[in-house]
Design an enzyme around this catalytic site. Structure first.
Site, PDB file in Angstrom:
ATOM      1  N   HIS A 306      16.520 -11.556   7.596  1.00  0.00           N
ATOM      2  CA  HIS A 306      16.732 -11.457   9.037  1.00  0.00           C
ATOM      3  C   HIS A 306      17.631 -10.269   9.326  1.00  0.00           C
ATOM      4  O   HIS A 306      18.533  -9.982   8.532  1.00  0.00           O
ATOM      5  CB  HIS A 306      17.388 -12.738   9.579  1.00  0.00           C
ATOM      6  CG  HIS A 306      17.240 -12.897  11.049  1.00  0.00           C
ATOM      7  ND1 HIS A 306      18.136 -12.335  11.929  1.00  0.00           N
ATOM      8  CD2 HIS A 306      16.293 -13.514  11.785  1.00  0.00           C
ATOM      9  CE1 HIS A 306      17.735 -12.628  13.155  1.00  0.00           C
ATOM     10  NE2 HIS A 306      16.629 -13.325  13.097  1.00  0.00           N
ATOM     11  N   ASP A 363      11.369 -19.313  10.601  1.00  0.00           N
ATOM     12  CA  ASP A 363       9.921 -19.364  10.431  1.00  0.00           C
ATOM     13  C   ASP A 363       9.477 -19.895   9.080  1.00  0.00           C
ATOM     14  O   ASP A 363       8.297 -20.141   8.876  1.00  0.00           O
ATOM     15  CB  ASP A 363       9.328 -17.966  10.631  1.00  0.00           C
ATOM     16  CG  ASP A 363       9.436 -17.542  12.072  1.00  0.00           C
ATOM     17  OD1 ASP A 363       9.286 -18.411  12.937  1.00  0.00           O
ATOM     18  OD2 ASP A 363       9.697 -16.361  12.332  1.00  0.00           O
TER      19      ASP A 363
HETATM   20  N1  CMC Z   1      11.004 -10.080   1.121  1.00  0.00           N
HETATM   21  C1  CMC Z   1      11.382  -9.139   0.242  1.00  0.00           C
HETATM   22  N2  CMC Z   1      12.276  -8.171   0.499  1.00  0.00           N
HETATM   23  C2  CMC Z   1      12.821  -8.146   1.730  1.00  0.00           C
HETATM   24  C3  CMC Z   1      12.489  -9.100   2.717  1.00  0.00           C
HETATM   25  C4  CMC Z   1      11.534 -10.089   2.383  1.00  0.00           C
HETATM   26  N3  CMC Z   1      11.182 -11.012   3.275  1.00  0.00           N
HETATM   27  N4  CMC Z   1      13.176  -8.829   3.837  1.00  0.00           N
HETATM   28  C5  CMC Z   1      13.922  -7.749   3.590  1.00  0.00           C
HETATM   29  N5  CMC Z   1      13.714  -7.325   2.301  1.00  0.00           N
HETATM   30  C6  CMC Z   1      14.380  -6.218   1.641  1.00  0.00           C
HETATM   31  C7  CMC Z   1      13.812  -4.891   2.112  1.00  0.00           C
HETATM   32  O1  CMC Z   1      12.760  -4.448   1.275  1.00  0.00           O
HETATM   33  C8  CMC Z   1      15.005  -3.992   2.052  1.00  0.00           C
HETATM   34  O2  CMC Z   1      15.196  -3.588   0.708  1.00  0.00           O
HETATM   35  P1  CMC Z   1      15.838  -2.136   0.386  1.00  0.00           P
HETATM   36  O3  CMC Z   1      17.220  -2.164   0.959  1.00  0.00           O
HETATM   37  O4  CMC Z   1      15.802  -2.068  -1.105  1.00  0.00           O
HETATM   38  O5  CMC Z   1      14.949  -1.132   1.063  1.00  0.00           O
HETATM   39  C9  CMC Z   1      16.186  -4.899   2.405  1.00  0.00           C
HETATM   40  O6  CMC Z   1      15.739  -6.228   2.063  1.00  0.00           O
HETATM   41  C10 CMC Z   1      16.562  -4.879   3.879  1.00  0.00           C
HETATM   42  O7  CMC Z   1      15.384  -5.113   4.647  1.00  0.00           O
HETATM   43  P2  CMC Z   1      15.030  -4.382   6.008  1.00  0.00           P
HETATM   44  O8  CMC Z   1      13.567  -4.455   6.243  1.00  0.00           O
HETATM   45  O9  CMC Z   1      15.674  -3.023   6.020  1.00  0.00           O
HETATM   46  O10 CMC Z   1      15.822  -5.318   7.001  1.00  0.00           O
HETATM   47  P3  CMC Z   1      15.551  -5.463   8.548  1.00  0.00           P
HETATM   48  O11 CMC Z   1      16.788  -6.007   9.121  1.00  0.00           O
HETATM   49  O12 CMC Z   1      15.034  -4.183   9.119  1.00  0.00           O
HETATM   50  O13 CMC Z   1      14.342  -6.516   8.617  1.00  0.00           O
HETATM   51  C11 CMC Z   1      13.104  -8.506   8.776  1.00  0.00           C
HETATM   52  C12 CMC Z   1      14.495  -7.851   8.916  1.00  0.00           C
HETATM   53  C13 CMC Z   1      13.161  -9.914   9.371  1.00  0.00           C
HETATM   54  C14 CMC Z   1      12.061  -7.706   9.572  1.00  0.00           C
HETATM   55  C15 CMC Z   1      12.726  -8.558   7.276  1.00  0.00           C
HETATM   56  O14 CMC Z   1      13.674  -9.303   6.537  1.00  0.00           O
HETATM   57  C16 CMC Z   1      11.320  -9.091   7.049  1.00  0.00           C
HETATM   58  O15 CMC Z   1      10.342  -8.342   7.134  1.00  0.00           O
HETATM   59  N6  CMC Z   1      11.194 -10.446   6.770  1.00  0.00           N
HETATM   60  C17 CMC Z   1       9.895 -11.052   6.644  1.00  0.00           C
HETATM   61  C18 CMC Z   1       9.335 -11.337   8.037  1.00  0.00           C
HETATM   62  C19 CMC Z   1      10.028 -12.501   8.701  1.00  0.00           C
HETATM   63  O16 CMC Z   1      10.245 -13.545   8.106  1.00  0.00           O
HETATM   64  N7  CMC Z   1      10.334 -12.313  10.004  1.00  0.00           N
HETATM   65  C20 CMC Z   1      10.915 -13.383  10.841  1.00  0.00           C
HETATM   66  C21 CMC Z   1      12.292 -13.053  11.327  1.00  0.00           C
HETATM   67  S1  CMC Z   1      13.099 -14.490  12.045  1.00  0.00           S
HETATM   68  C22 CMC Z   1      12.190 -14.872  13.431  1.00  0.00           C
HETATM   69  C23 CMC Z   1      12.294 -13.869  14.518  1.00  0.00           C
HETATM   70  O17 CMC Z   1      13.415 -13.475  14.873  1.00  0.00           O
HETATM   71  O18 CMC Z   1      11.267 -13.484  15.044  1.00  0.00           O
END
Ligand code: CMC
Length: 428
Positions: A306, A363
């Protein structure tokens, strides 16, 4: 006003900026005059360090896993309150008294029907249309039917539009489902609760009496509470940005629905259940964990991670308990729940997820429970939209009521060609 200040050395001079403090949470540096003072913009794609507004509705401490609405912890609201009561709280900033709650619930129930001509819209969609595609279209079209409440400068109009949106969303979502399976639309029954009415419009048929299962009704109402608001997330910021131009509320909420649809946001509940079903059995979990960690593989653990929570999402805790209650009451056994429990355990003990502070989010378990209730995966995000509508309208109202509100207009770091002269096509 705090007397704290921050000093920045930029463009060859020291610039002093005011630091503002909220009730709780980090202070913010007020950079509004920075461009005028330094000729520079700040750069923060994805808004990782930028507060876009003042808001008194919801507070999140992502490090501690805290979520408060009007100061009340989400766990207490999910356990003891109702979606109607939480809706009132989000819209008004205080919990209602008994009479206020009854009055509010009555008002919402009076707006549950859709203009009959709007029901014709559904027939223009393909039967296999995604419910979110239908929701974007139908909610946007509400502005063509309810002109009498689109003067955003009038607080009464804003209130009526807010009530209409909250009340009509279950009818719109249920009709999208009914259309997809070829069953007749079921009209609202205002003797039922908000959530009971939605269950009947979704799973009932005109030919039979529908009995609302109180355990399912309570569980779904709790899911609605858990999704009701989440401060300045992507879809809420979309609603605020759309609304900042003075667009009508129905159009703004349609924009929020479009944003919510993406798999990184509301679409994650659908994606999480699909993922759990694809994993299928606990022995395949290690393979998927390895894929999630592989930088060359686009696969991510859906329902994990998140932007704000770097701890267990407090909504996921409630959601996990609710799955157990519903499964016990409906006597459901589903291997997907076992996969979810074991996947969570394995991921939480894996150094990759520990280091990156990736925990289950709301989720992760919501799909498991919604599917046990009988919703198809394509409806999951539509349910999220239904519940989030109150948060969107509360935030939109807060923005419009703010006398200092301006149109949202981010700046950019331009990386295209510098000015050059046009060359006629026969000379290129
Ligand atoms: N599985 C594997 N690796 C992950 C995941 C995951 N679900 N989420 C983040 N990472 C890694 C990512 O690859 C990155 O690694 P690095 O620093 O080596 O590049 C690091 O963790 C930080 O991730 P980010 O994408 O830069 O973080 P963000 O804050 O931009 O993204 C997120 C947050 C929710 C989009 C992301 O964690 C994600 O895609 N999760 C899966 C989708 C999901 O479950 N979304 C629902 C969010 S809660 C409901 C809502 O608010 O809508």
């Amino acid at each position: 006003m705090s007397d704290k200040q921050a000093t920045l050395n930029a463009g060859g001079k020291d610039v002093t900026m005011a630091v503002r403090s909220g009730t709780i949470g980090p202070d913010v540096i007020d950079i509004r005059k920075m461009y005028a003072d330094t000729g520079m913009f700040t750069y923060d794609p994805g808004f990782t360090s930028t507060a876009s507004c003042d808001s008194a509705i919801t507070y999140i401490d992502g490090d501690e896993g805290v979520l408060l609405h009007g100061g009340y912890p989400i766990g207490q609201l999910a356990e003891q309150s109702s979606f109607m009561e939480v809706s009132y709280l989000l819209l008004n900033g205080e919990l209602p008294g008994k009479a206020e709650l009854a009055d509010f619930s009555r008002t919402i129930s009076r707006h549950t029907m859709l203009h009959e001509q709007l029901m014709q819209f559904y027939r223009g969609f393909r039967r296999d249309a995604h419910p979110m595609a239908i929701m974007c279209g139908v909610v946007g079209a509400l502005s063509a039917f309810y002109h009498d409440s689109t003067d955003i400068a009038d607080p009464i109009h804003r209130k009526i539009s807010s009530h209409r949106l909250i009340a009509k969303m279950p009818t719109i979502a249920a009709a999208a489902y009914k259309y997809s399976i070829g069953q007749p639309f079921v009209y609202p029954d205002n003797t039922l609760s908000y959530t009971g009415n939605f269950l009947r419009m979704t799973f009932g048929v005109p030919a039979e009496k529908y009995e609302v299962n109180p355990v399912v009704e309570k569980a779904l109402d709790r899911i609605f509470i858990l999704h009701a608001d989440h401060e300045q997330n992507a879809s809420t910021s979309t609603v605020r940005l759309a609304g900042s131009s003075g667009a009508n509320p129905f159009a703004c909420i349609a924009a929020g629905i479009a944003c919510l649809w993406g798999p990184a946001h509301g679409g994650a509940n659908e994606a999480a259940l699909n993922m759990l079903q694809e994993i299928g059995t606990p022995d395949k979990i290690p393979h998927y964990i390895e894929r999630a960690k592989d930088k060359n593989d686009p696969f991510r653990l859906m329902g994990f991670g998140h932007r704000v929570y770097k701890n267990y999402d407090p909504r996921a805790t409630v959601m996990q308990q609710t799955v157990r209650e519903v499964f016990e009451s409906l006597k459901v056994t589903n291997p997907v729940f076992e996969v979810a429990i074991q996947l969570e355990e394995m991921a939480l003990s894996d150094p990759y997820f520990i280091e990156k502070k990736l925990f289950p989010n709301v989720d992760f378990y919501s799909g498991v429970i919604l599917s046990a209730i009988g919703f198809p995966t394509t409806m999951f995000t539509a349910l999220f939209a239904l519940a989030r509508t109150v948060g969107w309208v509360a935030q939109w109202n807060e923005m419009i009521s703010d006398p200092g509100q301006k149109i949202g207009r981010p700046r950019q770091l331009y990386t295209g060609p510098a000015q050059r002269d046009y060359v006629p096509v026969d000379k290129r």
